[in-house]
Write a protein that holds these residues in place. Structure first.
Motif, PDB file in Angstrom:
ATOM      1  N   GLY A   3     -23.967  -9.104 -21.212  1.00 21.23           N
ATOM      2  CA  GLY A   3     -23.468 -10.054 -22.201  1.00 21.23           C
ATOM      3  C   GLY A   3     -22.054 -10.423 -21.786  1.00 21.23           C
ATOM      4  O   GLY A   3     -21.129  -9.614 -21.916  1.00 21.23           O
ATOM      5  N   ASP A   4     -21.882 -11.615 -21.245  1.00 18.36           N
ATOM      6  CA  ASP A   4     -20.552 -11.977 -20.727  1.00 18.36           C
ATOM      7  C   ASP A   4     -19.564 -12.059 -21.875  1.00 18.36           C
ATOM      8  O   ASP A   4     -19.779 -12.788 -22.842  1.00 18.36           O
ATOM      9  CB  ASP A   4     -20.632 -13.312 -19.979  1.00 18.36           C
ATOM     10  CG  ASP A   4     -19.507 -13.450 -18.973  1.00 18.36           C
ATOM     11  OD1 ASP A   4     -18.333 -13.387 -19.381  1.00 18.36           O
ATOM     12  OD2 ASP A   4     -19.791 -13.606 -17.777  1.00 18.36           O
ATOM     13  N   GLY A   5     -18.490 -11.283 -21.784  1.00 21.34           N
ATOM     14  CA  GLY A   5     -17.488 -11.271 -22.855  1.00 21.34           C
ATOM     15  C   GLY A   5     -17.861 -10.400 -24.039  1.00 21.34           C
ATOM     16  O   GLY A   5     -17.195 -10.445 -25.072  1.00 21.34           O
ATOM     17  N   MET A   6     -18.919  -9.585 -23.878  1.00 18.76           N
ATOM     18  CA  MET A   6     -19.459  -8.828 -25.013  1.00 18.76           C
ATOM     19  C   MET A   6     -18.793  -7.459 -25.159  1.00 18.76           C
ATOM     20  O   MET A   6     -19.093  -6.522 -24.436  1.00 18.76           O
ATOM     21  CB  MET A   6     -20.971  -8.655 -24.846  1.00 18.76           C
ATOM     22  CG  MET A   6     -21.651  -7.987 -26.022  1.00 18.76           C
ATOM     23  SD  MET A   6     -23.447  -7.811 -25.768  1.00 18.76           S
ATOM     24  CE  MET A   6     -23.493  -6.439 -24.601  1.00 18.76           C
ATOM     25  N   ASP A  18     -11.449 -11.409 -14.443  1.00 12.69           N
ATOM     26  CA  ASP A  18     -12.316 -12.574 -14.646  1.00 12.69           C
ATOM     27  C   ASP A  18     -13.750 -12.103 -14.416  1.00 12.69           C
ATOM     28  O   ASP A  18     -13.991 -10.958 -14.014  1.00 12.69           O
ATOM     29  CB  ASP A  18     -11.946 -13.719 -13.691  1.00 12.69           C
ATOM     30  CG  ASP A  18     -12.581 -13.544 -12.324  1.00 12.69           C
ATOM     31  OD1 ASP A  18     -12.327 -12.500 -11.695  1.00 12.69           O
ATOM     32  OD2 ASP A  18     -13.353 -14.416 -11.901  1.00 12.69           O
ATOM     33  N   SER A  19     -14.706 -13.010 -14.656  1.00 10.81           N
ATOM     34  CA  SER A  19     -16.115 -12.612 -14.548  1.00 10.81           C
ATOM     35  C   SER A  19     -16.506 -12.331 -13.098  1.00 10.81           C
ATOM     36  O   SER A  19     -17.375 -11.491 -12.852  1.00 10.81           O
ATOM     37  CB  SER A  19     -17.016 -13.706 -15.116  1.00 10.81           C
ATOM     38  OG  SER A  19     -16.735 -13.895 -16.471  1.00 10.81           O
ATOM     39  N   GLY A  20     -15.881 -13.024 -12.137  1.00  9.81           N
ATOM     40  CA  GLY A  20     -16.241 -12.840 -10.735  1.00  9.81           C
ATOM     41  C   GLY A  20     -15.894 -11.452 -10.239  1.00  9.81           C
ATOM     42  O   GLY A  20     -16.726 -10.762  -9.633  1.00  9.81           O
ATOM     43  N   ILE A  78     -22.051 -16.063 -24.575  1.00 13.20           N
ATOM     44  CA  ILE A  78     -21.287 -15.189 -25.482  1.00 13.20           C
ATOM     45  C   ILE A  78     -19.799 -15.367 -25.160  1.00 13.20           C
ATOM     46  O   ILE A  78     -18.958 -15.515 -26.049  1.00 13.20           O
ATOM     47  CB  ILE A  78     -21.738 -13.722 -25.301  1.00 13.20           C
ATOM     48  CG1 ILE A  78     -23.198 -13.565 -25.748  1.00 13.20           C
ATOM     49  CG2 ILE A  78     -20.823 -12.766 -26.059  1.00 13.20           C
ATOM     50  CD1 ILE A  78     -23.848 -12.261 -25.290  1.00 13.20           C
ATOM     51  N   ASP A  79     -19.497 -15.384 -23.879  1.00 18.35           N
ATOM     52  CA  ASP A  79     -18.123 -15.572 -23.403  1.00 18.35           C
ATOM     53  C   ASP A  79     -17.584 -16.953 -23.778  1.00 18.35           C
ATOM     54  O   ASP A  79     -16.457 -17.083 -24.263  1.00 18.35           O
ATOM     55  CB  ASP A  79     -18.105 -15.399 -21.884  1.00 18.35           C
ATOM     56  CG  ASP A  79     -16.752 -15.673 -21.263  1.00 18.35           C
ATOM     57  OD1 ASP A  79     -15.819 -14.903 -21.532  1.00 18.35           O
ATOM     58  OD2 ASP A  79     -16.632 -16.654 -20.508  1.00 18.35           O
ATOM     59  N   TRP A  80     -18.406 -17.976 -23.582  1.00 18.52           N
ATOM     60  CA  TRP A  80     -17.933 -19.338 -23.859  1.00 18.52           C
ATOM     61  C   TRP A  80     -17.656 -19.506 -25.350  1.00 18.52           C
ATOM     62  O   TRP A  80     -16.711 -20.199 -25.742  1.00 18.52           O
ATOM     63  CB  TRP A  80     -18.952 -20.370 -23.370  1.00 18.52           C
ATOM     64  CG  TRP A  80     -19.237 -20.287 -21.896  1.00 18.52           C
ATOM     65  CD1 TRP A  80     -18.582 -19.509 -20.976  1.00 18.52           C
ATOM     66  CD2 TRP A  80     -20.251 -20.986 -21.172  1.00 18.52           C
ATOM     67  NE1 TRP A  80     -19.134 -19.697 -19.726  1.00 18.52           N
ATOM     68  CE2 TRP A  80     -20.142 -20.589 -19.814  1.00 18.52           C
ATOM     69  CE3 TRP A  80     -21.239 -21.905 -21.527  1.00 18.52           C
ATOM     70  CZ2 TRP A  80     -20.990 -21.087 -18.818  1.00 18.52           C
ATOM     71  CZ3 TRP A  80     -22.082 -22.409 -20.542  1.00 18.52           C
ATOM     72  CH2 TRP A  80     -21.957 -21.996 -19.210  1.00 18.52           C
ATOM     73  N   GLY A 129     -21.248  -5.402 -21.137  1.00 15.11           N
ATOM     74  CA  GLY A 129     -20.471  -6.616 -20.958  1.00 15.11           C
ATOM     75  C   GLY A 129     -19.747  -6.542 -19.629  1.00 15.11           C
ATOM     76  O   GLY A 129     -19.713  -5.491 -18.983  1.00 15.11           O
ATOM     77  N   ASP A 130     -19.156  -7.647 -19.203  1.00 17.20           N
ATOM     78  CA  ASP A 130     -18.342  -7.608 -17.980  1.00 17.20           C
ATOM     79  C   ASP A 130     -16.860  -7.442 -18.335  1.00 17.20           C
ATOM     80  O   ASP A 130     -16.057  -7.019 -17.509  1.00 17.20           O
ATOM     81  CB  ASP A 130     -18.568  -8.839 -17.108  1.00 17.20           C
ATOM     82  CG  ASP A 130     -18.340 -10.155 -17.834  1.00 17.20           C
ATOM     83  OD1 ASP A 130     -18.296 -10.167 -19.090  1.00 17.20           O
ATOM     84  OD2 ASP A 130     -18.213 -11.183 -17.153  1.00 17.20           O
ATOM     85  N   HIS A 131     -16.527  -7.779 -19.582  1.00 11.95           N
ATOM     86  CA  HIS A 131     -15.183  -7.664 -20.164  1.00 11.95           C
ATOM     87  C   HIS A 131     -15.329  -8.148 -21.593  1.00 11.95           C
ATOM     88  O   HIS A 131     -16.374  -8.709 -21.950  1.00 11.95           O
ATOM     89  CB  HIS A 131     -14.163  -8.560 -19.419  1.00 11.95           C
ATOM     90  CG  HIS A 131     -14.649  -9.962 -19.294  1.00 11.95           C
ATOM     91  ND1 HIS A 131     -14.631 -10.851 -20.354  1.00 11.95           N
ATOM     92  CD2 HIS A 131     -15.259 -10.613 -18.266  1.00 11.95           C
ATOM     93  CE1 HIS A 131     -15.183 -11.988 -19.963  1.00 11.95           C
ATOM     94  NE2 HIS A 131     -15.580 -11.866 -18.705  1.00 11.95           N
ATOM     95  N   GLU A 132     -14.321  -7.954 -22.406  1.00 10.27           N
ATOM     96  CA  GLU A 132     -14.322  -8.533 -23.758  1.00 10.27           C
ATOM     97  C   GLU A 132     -13.617  -9.884 -23.689  1.00 10.27           C
ATOM     98  O   GLU A 132     -12.741 -10.103 -22.847  1.00 10.27           O
ATOM     99  CB  GLU A 132     -13.586  -7.596 -24.731  1.00 10.27           C
ATOM    100  CG  GLU A 132     -13.840  -7.865 -26.207  1.00 10.27           C
ATOM    101  CD  GLU A 132     -12.968  -8.951 -26.819  1.00 10.27           C
ATOM    102  OE1 GLU A 132     -13.311  -9.446 -27.904  1.00 10.27           O
ATOM    103  OE2 GLU A 132     -11.928  -9.313 -26.212  1.00 10.27           O
ATOM    104  N   LEU A 191      -8.727 -16.118 -24.342  1.00  4.44           N
ATOM    105  CA  LEU A 191      -8.859 -15.537 -23.001  1.00  4.44           C
ATOM    106  C   LEU A 191      -9.642 -14.228 -23.046  1.00  4.44           C
ATOM    107  O   LEU A 191      -9.984 -13.724 -24.112  1.00  4.44           O
ATOM    108  CB  LEU A 191      -7.462 -15.278 -22.418  1.00  4.44           C
ATOM    109  CG  LEU A 191      -6.541 -16.499 -22.342  1.00  4.44           C
ATOM    110  CD1 LEU A 191      -5.137 -16.073 -21.937  1.00  4.44           C
ATOM    111  CD2 LEU A 191      -7.096 -17.540 -21.379  1.00  4.44           C
ATOM    112  N   HIS A 192      -9.897 -13.685 -21.865  1.00  5.30           N
ATOM    113  CA  HIS A 192     -10.479 -12.355 -21.757  1.00  5.30           C
ATOM    114  C   HIS A 192      -9.443 -11.317 -22.191  1.00  5.30           C
ATOM    115  O   HIS A 192      -8.243 -11.587 -22.154  1.00  5.30           O
ATOM    116  CB  HIS A 192     -10.892 -12.053 -20.308  1.00  5.30           C
ATOM    117  CG  HIS A 192     -11.909 -13.006 -19.754  1.00  5.30           C
ATOM    118  ND1 HIS A 192     -12.328 -12.966 -18.438  1.00  5.30           N
ATOM    119  CD2 HIS A 192     -12.595 -14.031 -20.326  1.00  5.30           C
ATOM    120  CE1 HIS A 192     -13.224 -13.902 -18.233  1.00  5.30           C
ATOM    121  NE2 HIS A 192     -13.400 -14.577 -19.353  1.00  5.30           N
ATOM    122  N   THR A 193      -9.924 -10.119 -22.538  1.00  2.24           N
ATOM    123  CA  THR A 193      -8.997  -9.023 -22.845  1.00  2.24           C
ATOM    124  C   THR A 193      -9.359  -7.801 -21.984  1.00  2.24           C
ATOM    125  O   THR A 193     -10.403  -7.791 -21.322  1.00  2.24           O
ATOM    126  CB  THR A 193      -9.046  -8.622 -24.335  1.00  2.24           C
ATOM    127  OG1 THR A 193     -10.314  -8.023 -24.621  1.00  2.24           O
ATOM    128  CG2 THR A 193      -8.811  -9.831 -25.236  1.00  2.24           C
TER     129      THR A 193
HETATM  130 ZN   LIG Z   1     -17.214 -12.751 -17.920  1.00  2.00          ZN
END
Ligand SMILES: [Zn+2]
Length: 365
Positions: A45-48, A86-88, A257-259, A299-302, A326-328
């Motif tokens: 879940g990207d950003g989850m 970042d997601s990458g 989820i991230d967007w 998740g990959d990050h929050e 932004l990401h945290t």
């Molecule tokens: Zn991400």
């Protein structure tokens, strides 16, 4: 006072301390390689983060498929050169087992290509699949097959996918394959490599390799007509990939989820979370019936610094707040179900997931 009685509380104090220490010291260090399973479904879940899960649980009346998992861990998400990833970089760590620099894909901090779990699986005659609600060239899926210094080099990333052997992939980003500045038509390249290239998941048939483009570029949101393509793709993919008795590796991303968090849009977020959770349910249903499949959800990050300020499980409502677009840098939970699930307990770096996957398969890097 009797000397012994005077001393008793001190004895008890030391006894309780040493017994606590014994408990810690006697905790088994489990380095046992588990080779009981055959297939891995990694769901990102990207950003989850935990609040996104908690909020979705609340609006879903106190339950989620994710919560069917019996084992929970935490992973630290930071990149090699930045605390907030970042997601990458995050996906590369999970896919390739090494912390890398912000915005890079599948290369180490010196610029050398890394080998991903998908590439290792293919080399060992396992089947592989990638499913996303973003472009198939977007950072998270791309980290599993591409090697680029910049995650936004989408046309280069599309080229990296050709010939990689991925058996089933679904996402947007078709234009990076057939409307390219170099004039190449990579859809023809896929067809010549025996892929069925489709615009609709429902048109996929048989066990032939499948490339499914659900949008020319960016797929719709769930609230604006994407439908059940994410959970349905999991069902179709596992049926196809499971034909290979050597096993498979499937990555499924709930990208938006991230967007939603980047837009600070809670309705968008909850719709994407519930859709992702339906996809998790399909994976867990398969794993329960199959008995040889490990499902890992993380998740990959929050994103957004999302917090729950109030809510009601009875009324299926939450009042959340975002502190950022932004990401945290907070750790994110890892849920695991199936053979080898115990390996995912505890607190570890995101790059450790790669080694846990290798151990599961009994493969070397
Ligand atoms: Zn991400």
């Amino acid at each position: 006072m009797n000397k012994l009685l005077w001393f008793l509380p001190i004895l008890l104090f030391f006894y309780s301390c040493s017994s606590e220490e014994d408990k810690v010291n006697l905790e088994p260090v489990n380095n046992t390689v588990t080779k009981a399973g055959r297939n891995i479904i990694l769901m990102i879940g990207d950003g989850m983060g935990l609040s996104q899960i908690s909020g979705a649980r609340t609006v879903n009346g106190g339950t989620l498929n994710i919560l069917r998992c019996r084992v929970i861990g935490l992973q630290s998400t930071h990149a090699a050169d930045k605390y907030v990833t970042d997601s990458g970089a995050a996906a590369t760590a999970m896919a390739c087992g090494e912390k890398v620099n912000f915005y890079t894909l599948g290369i180490d901090t010196a610029g050398n290509p890394l080998t991903s779990i998908v590439e290792i699986a293919e080399m060992n005659n396992l089947s592989t699949g990638l499913i996303t609600t973003s472009e198939i060239t977007h950072a998270t899926p791309a980290a599993f097959y591409a090697h680029q210094s910049d995650r936004y080099l989408y046309e280069n990333i599309a080229l990296d996918l050709i010939g990689k052997g991925v058996d089933f992939f679904l996402g947007g980003g078709k234009k990076y394959f057939n409307q390219r500045t170099d004039g190449l038509n990579l859809l023809d390249s896929l067809t010549s490599r025996n892929y069925q290239v489709r615009d609709d998941l429902a048109l996929v048939s048989g066990n032939q390799k499948a490339a499914i483009f659900i949008a020319e570029n960016i797929p719709l949101t769930y609230l604006h007509g994407r439908g059940n393509v994410l959970p349905d793709a999991v069902t179709v993919a596992v049926q196809q990939l499971n034909q290979n008795k050597n096993g498979f590796f499937l990555m499924v991303e709930g990208a938006q989820i991230d967007w939603a968090c980047e837009e600070n849009n809670q309705d968008y977020l909850m719709a994407e979370m519930i859709d992702f959770d339906k996809a998790v349910g399909r994976a867990l249903d398969f794993a329960e019936a199959d008995g040889n499949t490990l499902v890992v959800i993380t998740g990959d990050h929050e994103t957004g610094g999302y917090s729950l300020m109030d809510g009601s499980v009875e009324n299926h409502t939450v009042q959340g707040q975002f502190i950022s677009w932004l990401h945290t840098g907070t750790m994110v939970p890892v849920f695991a179900y199936g053979p080898g699930e115990e390996e995912f307990k505890g607190v570890y770096e995101n790059a450790a997931l790669f080694y846990k996957f290798l151990d599961f398969y009994g493969l070397d890097q």
